[in-house]
Design a protein around this motif. Structure first.
Motif, PDB file in Angstrom:
ATOM      1  N   GLN A  36      35.269  38.166  34.222  1.00 53.86           N
ATOM      2  CA  GLN A  36      36.702  38.051  33.915  1.00 53.86           C
ATOM      3  C   GLN A  36      37.560  38.412  35.134  1.00 53.86           C
ATOM      4  O   GLN A  36      38.576  37.773  35.400  1.00 53.86           O
ATOM      5  N   THR A  37      37.134  39.428  35.868  1.00 54.60           N
ATOM      6  CA  THR A  37      37.872  39.829  37.065  1.00 54.60           C
ATOM      7  C   THR A  37      37.810  38.737  38.127  1.00 54.60           C
ATOM      8  O   THR A  37      38.814  38.428  38.774  1.00 54.60           O
ATOM      9  N   ALA A  38      36.645  38.130  38.295  1.00 58.06           N
ATOM     10  CA  ALA A  38      36.501  37.036  39.259  1.00 58.06           C
ATOM     11  C   ALA A  38      37.389  35.862  38.863  1.00 58.06           C
ATOM     12  O   ALA A  38      38.076  35.274  39.715  1.00 58.06           O
ATOM     13  N   ILE A  39      37.411  35.524  37.601  1.00 56.05           N
ATOM     14  CA  ILE A  39      38.258  34.424  37.120  1.00 56.05           C
ATOM     15  C   ILE A  39      39.732  34.746  37.354  1.00 56.05           C
ATOM     16  O   ILE A  39      40.504  33.887  37.794  1.00 56.05           O
ATOM     17  N   GLY A  79      44.787  33.463  42.979  1.00 59.53           N
ATOM     18  CA  GLY A  79      44.756  32.771  44.266  1.00 59.53           C
ATOM     19  C   GLY A  79      45.239  31.334  44.135  1.00 59.53           C
ATOM     20  O   GLY A  79      46.028  30.849  44.952  1.00 59.53           O
ATOM     21  N   THR A  80      44.771  30.654  43.101  1.00 58.69           N
ATOM     22  CA  THR A  80      45.175  29.264  42.867  1.00 58.69           C
ATOM     23  C   THR A  80      46.674  29.173  42.605  1.00 58.69           C
ATOM     24  O   THR A  80      47.359  28.293  43.145  1.00 58.69           O
ATOM     25  N   LEU A  81      47.197  30.073  41.800  1.00 59.33           N
ATOM     26  CA  LEU A  81      48.632  30.089  41.506  1.00 59.33           C
ATOM     27  C   LEU A  81      49.453  30.276  42.781  1.00 59.33           C
ATOM     28  O   LEU A  81      50.432  29.560  43.017  1.00 59.33           O
ATOM     29  N   MET A 101      49.407  30.754  51.430  1.00 56.71           N
ATOM     30  CA  MET A 101      48.251  29.946  51.042  1.00 56.71           C
ATOM     31  C   MET A 101      46.951  30.612  51.490  1.00 56.71           C
ATOM     32  O   MET A 101      45.957  30.599  50.761  1.00 56.71           O
ATOM     33  N   TYR A 102      46.956  31.208  52.675  1.00 50.43           N
ATOM     34  CA  TYR A 102      45.755  31.901  53.148  1.00 50.43           C
ATOM     35  C   TYR A 102      45.481  33.143  52.300  1.00 50.43           C
ATOM     36  O   TYR A 102      44.324  33.513  52.108  1.00 50.43           O
ATOM     37  N   LEU A 124      41.997  35.437  48.127  1.00 51.47           N
ATOM     38  CA  LEU A 124      41.713  35.855  46.747  1.00 51.47           C
ATOM     39  C   LEU A 124      40.563  35.049  46.154  1.00 51.47           C
ATOM     40  O   LEU A 124      39.788  35.571  45.352  1.00 51.47           O
ATOM     41  N   TRP A 125      40.412  33.786  46.564  1.00 52.08           N
ATOM     42  CA  TRP A 125      39.241  33.024  46.133  1.00 52.08           C
ATOM     43  C   TRP A 125      37.971  33.691  46.646  1.00 52.08           C
ATOM     44  O   TRP A 125      36.976  33.780  45.930  1.00 52.08           O
TER      45      TRP A 125
END
Length: 143
Positions: free
Chosen positions: A30-33, A39-41, A81-82, A87-88
């Motif tokens: 869940q934390t990874a998601i 990061g995506t947001l 963005m970086y 975060l990814w």
């Protein structure tokens, strides 16, 4: 994205072949998601700022920049963005549960600075001159 994908692939290999350091902890998936989604947001919001300004988002062609984007997330970081990509990678560290993969985080920062950010900043200085230099003085590179 190629750098991030390569590092995620390497994280997988480290987790698979150096699994003596595998760490289990509650809610890791869940934390990874959550980290990946955050990061995506950030990436999408930052990219939208570029689209709204009708300028390029491609880090390989900073000379095609037509506007200096300094609003939205760019008020707080010159490179949101970086941060999203970082975060990814954090999500990858958490997902693969191998602390050796933490080494990819500072490696990403160093490589992103050298391969992408510094060349982008040089191009933006050429294009926007004092406007970019003032922006650079007032807004940090990362956070």
């Amino acid at each position: 994205i190629i750098l991030v994908a390569t590092m995620i692939g390497l994280m997988y290999l480290v987790a698979r072949f150096a699994n003596i350091f595998h760490l289990e902890y509650p809610y890791s998936a869940q934390t990874a998601i959550l980290m990946f989604a955050l990061g995506t947001l950030i990436i999408l919001i930052a990219a939208y700022s570029f689209k709204k300004a009708n300028t390029t988002v491609n880090p390989m062609t900073p000379e095609a920049s037509s506007h200096l984007v300094v609003s939205g997330l760019y008020r707080y970081s010159r490179n949101p963005m970086y941060i999203g990509f970082f975060l990814w990678l954090v999500a990858g560290v958490i997902f693969f549960k191998n602390p050796i993969n933490l080494l990819f985080l500072p490696a990403f920062i160093l490589l992103a600075n050298k391969l992408y950010i510094k060349p982008e900043e040089n191009a933006l200085t050429s294009i926007f001159g004092d406007s970019f230099l003032t922006y650079k003085q007032n807004v940090r590179r990362w956070i």
